[in-house]
Every structure is written in C-alpha cells, then in structure tokens.
Design a protein around this motif. Structure first.
Motif, PDB file in Angstrom:
ATOM      1  N   GLU A   1      -9.032   9.265   7.407  1.00  0.00           N
ATOM      2  CA  GLU A   1      -7.591   9.055   7.522  1.00  0.00           C
ATOM      3  C   GLU A   1      -6.827   9.874   6.501  1.00  0.00           C
ATOM      4  O   GLU A   1      -5.724  10.364   6.782  1.00  0.00           O
ATOM      5  CB  GLU A   1      -7.265   7.570   7.356  1.00  0.00           C
ATOM      6  CG  GLU A   1      -7.801   6.679   8.465  1.00  0.00           C
ATOM      7  CD  GLU A   1      -7.445   5.220   8.226  1.00  0.00           C
ATOM      8  OE1 GLU A   1      -6.240   4.900   8.153  1.00  0.00           O
ATOM      9  OE2 GLU A   1      -8.374   4.400   8.091  1.00  0.00           O
ATOM     10  N   LEU A   2      -7.382  10.010   5.314  1.00  0.00           N
ATOM     11  CA  LEU A   2      -6.734  10.813   4.278  1.00  0.00           C
ATOM     12  C   LEU A   2      -6.720  12.286   4.669  1.00  0.00           C
ATOM     13  O   LEU A   2      -5.733  12.988   4.430  1.00  0.00           O
ATOM     14  CB  LEU A   2      -7.447  10.606   2.939  1.00  0.00           C
ATOM     15  CG  LEU A   2      -7.356   9.176   2.369  1.00  0.00           C
ATOM     16  CD1 LEU A   2      -8.311   9.012   1.200  1.00  0.00           C
ATOM     17  CD2 LEU A   2      -5.927   8.853   1.949  1.00  0.00           C
TER      18      LEU A   2
ATOM     19  N   ALA B   1      -4.083  12.758   7.251  1.00  0.00           N
ATOM     20  CA  ALA B   1      -2.734  12.714   6.683  1.00  0.00           C
ATOM     21  C   ALA B   1      -2.329  14.041   6.057  1.00  0.00           C
ATOM     22  O   ALA B   1      -1.143  14.267   5.799  1.00  0.00           O
ATOM     23  CB  ALA B   1      -2.642  11.608   5.641  1.00  0.00           C
TER      24      ALA B   1
ATOM     25  N   THR C   1       0.819  -1.207   0.000  1.00  0.00           N
ATOM     26  CA  THR C   1       0.000   0.000   0.000  1.00  0.00           C
ATOM     27  C   THR C   1       0.855   1.260   0.000  1.00  0.00           C
ATOM     28  O   THR C   1       1.622   1.499   0.938  1.00  0.00           O
ATOM     29  CB  THR C   1      -0.940   0.022   1.220  1.00  0.00           C
ATOM     30  OG1 THR C   1      -1.747  -1.152   1.204  1.00  0.00           O
ATOM     31  CG2 THR C   1      -1.831   1.248   1.193  1.00  0.00           C
TER      32      THR C   1
ATOM     33  N   ARG D   1      -8.043   1.445   0.206  1.00  0.00           N
ATOM     34  CA  ARG D   1      -8.230   0.802   1.502  1.00  0.00           C
ATOM     35  C   ARG D   1      -8.237   1.794   2.667  1.00  0.00           C
ATOM     36  O   ARG D   1      -8.343   1.396   3.823  1.00  0.00           O
ATOM     37  CB  ARG D   1      -7.125  -0.234   1.726  1.00  0.00           C
ATOM     38  CG  ARG D   1      -7.112  -1.355   0.690  1.00  0.00           C
ATOM     39  CD  ARG D   1      -6.033  -2.371   0.981  1.00  0.00           C
ATOM     40  NE  ARG D   1      -6.054  -3.485   0.035  1.00  0.00           N
ATOM     41  CZ  ARG D   1      -5.358  -3.522  -1.075  1.00  0.00           C
ATOM     42  NH1 ARG D   1      -4.553  -2.507  -1.393  1.00  0.00           N
ATOM     43  NH2 ARG D   1      -5.427  -4.557  -1.884  1.00  0.00           N
ATOM     44  N   THR D   2      -8.108   3.084   2.355  1.00  0.00           N
ATOM     45  CA  THR D   2      -7.998   4.099   3.399  1.00  0.00           C
ATOM     46  C   THR D   2      -9.260   4.954   3.446  1.00  0.00           C
ATOM     47  O   THR D   2      -9.726   5.442   2.408  1.00  0.00           O
ATOM     48  CB  THR D   2      -6.781   5.009   3.149  1.00  0.00           C
ATOM     49  OG1 THR D   2      -5.607   4.209   3.016  1.00  0.00           O
ATOM     50  CG2 THR D   2      -6.595   5.978   4.308  1.00  0.00           C
TER      51      THR D   2
ATOM     52  N   ALA E   1     -10.924   8.516  -1.813  1.00  0.00           N
ATOM     53  CA  ALA E   1     -11.165   7.431  -0.854  1.00  0.00           C
ATOM     54  C   ALA E   1     -11.765   6.218  -1.551  1.00  0.00           C
ATOM     55  O   ALA E   1     -12.838   5.719  -1.189  1.00  0.00           O
ATOM     56  CB  ALA E   1     -12.068   7.916   0.272  1.00  0.00           C
TER      57      ALA E   1
ATOM     58  N   ASP F   1      -4.691   7.651  -3.394  1.00  0.00           N
ATOM     59  CA  ASP F   1      -5.665   7.056  -2.474  1.00  0.00           C
ATOM     60  C   ASP F   1      -5.077   6.608  -1.143  1.00  0.00           C
ATOM     61  O   ASP F   1      -5.794   6.020  -0.335  1.00  0.00           O
ATOM     62  CB  ASP F   1      -6.339   5.854  -3.140  1.00  0.00           C
ATOM     63  CG  ASP F   1      -5.366   4.708  -3.369  1.00  0.00           C
ATOM     64  OD1 ASP F   1      -5.394   3.728  -2.605  1.00  0.00           O
ATOM     65  OD2 ASP F   1      -4.558   4.803  -4.299  1.00  0.00           O
ATOM     66  N   THR F   2      -3.787   6.858  -0.887  1.00  0.00           N
ATOM     67  CA  THR F   2      -3.179   6.374   0.352  1.00  0.00           C
ATOM     68  C   THR F   2      -2.560   7.520   1.150  1.00  0.00           C
ATOM     69  O   THR F   2      -2.232   8.568   0.592  1.00  0.00           O
ATOM     70  CB  THR F   2      -2.071   5.349   0.066  1.00  0.00           C
ATOM     71  OG1 THR F   2      -0.952   6.027  -0.543  1.00  0.00           O
ATOM     72  CG2 THR F   2      -2.565   4.243  -0.857  1.00  0.00           C
ATOM     73  N   PRO F   3      -2.359   7.315   2.457  1.00  0.00           N
ATOM     74  CA  PRO F   3      -1.629   8.318   3.234  1.00  0.00           C
ATOM     75  C   PRO F   3      -0.235   8.582   2.680  1.00  0.00           C
ATOM     76  O   PRO F   3       0.248   9.715   2.736  1.00  0.00           O
ATOM     77  CB  PRO F   3      -1.574   7.687   4.632  1.00  0.00           C
ATOM     78  CG  PRO F   3      -2.787   6.835   4.706  1.00  0.00           C
ATOM     79  CD  PRO F   3      -2.928   6.251   3.317  1.00  0.00           C
TER      80      PRO F   3
END
Length: 222
Positions: free
Chosen positions: A197-198, A201, A43, A192-193, A189, A170-172
């Motif tokens: 959470e985004l 971050a 990820t 998987r996050t 989003a 789509d990830t941190p």
C-alpha cells in the motif's frame, strides 16, 4: 546523503502500545468536561484535525482556544506519565541505530509529526532518541493540519530546499504529503499499512523496518 532527514514519530520510530490513546482521552476530558465516546481516525493525521473531528462527534464547538488548551493539557499529561510511557512503550527495533548512523554521516535530522511539540519531545526523550535530532528545526501539531504544510514549515526552519530533504513515515498520508511537498519519501512498513500500500501511494522506497542501518542509509541516500 541529503542535507536533512525528517522523521515521523509514531509507528516509524516508536510505539506507545495503547497508552497514547489513554493520554489523549485524559486530555480531551480535562479540557471539554465530556467523557470520550469516540475518537476520530488518527492514522496519518494531526492533533488539530483529530481534536476538531472528535469534538464534532461529541457536538462540542471547536475553536483555536480549545486546541491551545488541549495541546497544553496533552503535553503536561505526557510529562507527568513519562515513566509509564517508558515502561509500556518502546522504540522500534533499529530506530536508535538508524538515527546514530545518520548522525555519524553528519546528516542533520529532525521530526515532522502530528503530535503537539511537548508530547513529541517527551516521547523522544524517554526512549533516548532526542539526542540525534534538532527538534527546533521540526514541525508539530501546532504548526498546521496536513503533512505538506508541516513539511514546508520544517524545511523553512531548517533553510533546506525540498530537493535536499528526505522524509520517513509509515502511512499513505505521510507518503502523499511528502510527494506533495517535493521531498524524497522513504516509507517504513512498521505501522498499520502494508508495504504494498505504501508503494501504491507513491513512496520512492519502502523499508520493512529500521533494523538494517546500512539498508536504511542506502534508501535515504539513493
């Protein structure tokens, strides 16, 4: 609108529904002669880092020659199994529409991805997304280890300043990398996050998806 919009690929524009891991495992076994027992976390990472850490888990010495052979094998496997990728995977809802809407605005677009270039090109082509992108301006798994390095490479190839670019991922790791590189970061989003959470971050804007092209353009151009 910005001068340049850069897109992550996996879980931002498309999903391979498990086939990506199968192709990775096939390439790993081909170049190492060892059956894959465990794969390092993927990820938000790049193929170079994933291979190095996975080799360590299998007590296999890692060097640049191993990565070069792996990158070549992975690309070739994507080419051979492109039809299967088309059948099992899919572009995410609204991805083509968002790319087309930006193209209609005259915005230059490319990708920043941890995928090796040949694999990235196959993935984009099988879902008809490559027509909107200047792939020669992007950055790929061969170009570095982390998102900031890849983003700086893409900006240099595009001759665009960080202030003139927007990155969607789509990830941190995408968010943090984008902030570190100095580009506007729009998180999606669709992976998987969670959206929360985004935001935590540090994303400048978070979209639930790409289906509403008007909302995507508004987030990018804000």
């Amino acid at each position: 609108m910005p001068e340049l919009v850069l897109w992550d690929i996996d879980h931002t524009l498309m999903a391979t529904r498990g086939l990506g891991r199968e192709l990775w495992e096939q390439a790993f076994t081909k170049v190492t002669g060892v059956a894959l027992r465990e794969q390092a976390s993927v990820t938000g990472s790049t193929e170079r880092v994933i291979l190095r850490e996975t080799a360590r888990l299998h007590e296999i010495p890692y060097d640049e020659d191993l990565f070069a052979r792996f990158a070549s094998a992975l690309g070739e496997i994507h080419v051979r199994r492109a039809a299967e990728l088309r059948e099992r995977g899919h572009a995410l809802p609204g991805a083509a529409g968002a790319l087309a809407a930006l193209a209609d605005q005259g915005v230059r677009q490319s990708v920043v991805t941890g995928n090796v270039r040949q694999a990235a090109e196959v993935k984009l082509a099988v879902f008809g997304l490559d027509a909107y992108l200047r792939l020669e301006d992007g950055a790929y798994g061969e170009d570095g280890e982390g998102r900031p390095e890849l983003l700086h490479t893409a900006l240099k190839r595009s001759a665009v300043s960080p202030q003139g670019a927007v990155f969607l991922g789509d990830t941190p790791a995408d968010v943090i990398g984008g902030r570190e590189a100095g580009v506007r970061m729009v998180a999606v989003a669709t992976g998987r996050t969670a959206a929360s959470e985004l935001r935590a971050a540090g994303a400048h804007f978070v979209l639930d998806g790409l289906s509403d092209a008007g909302r995507v353009l508004a987030a990018i151009g804000a």
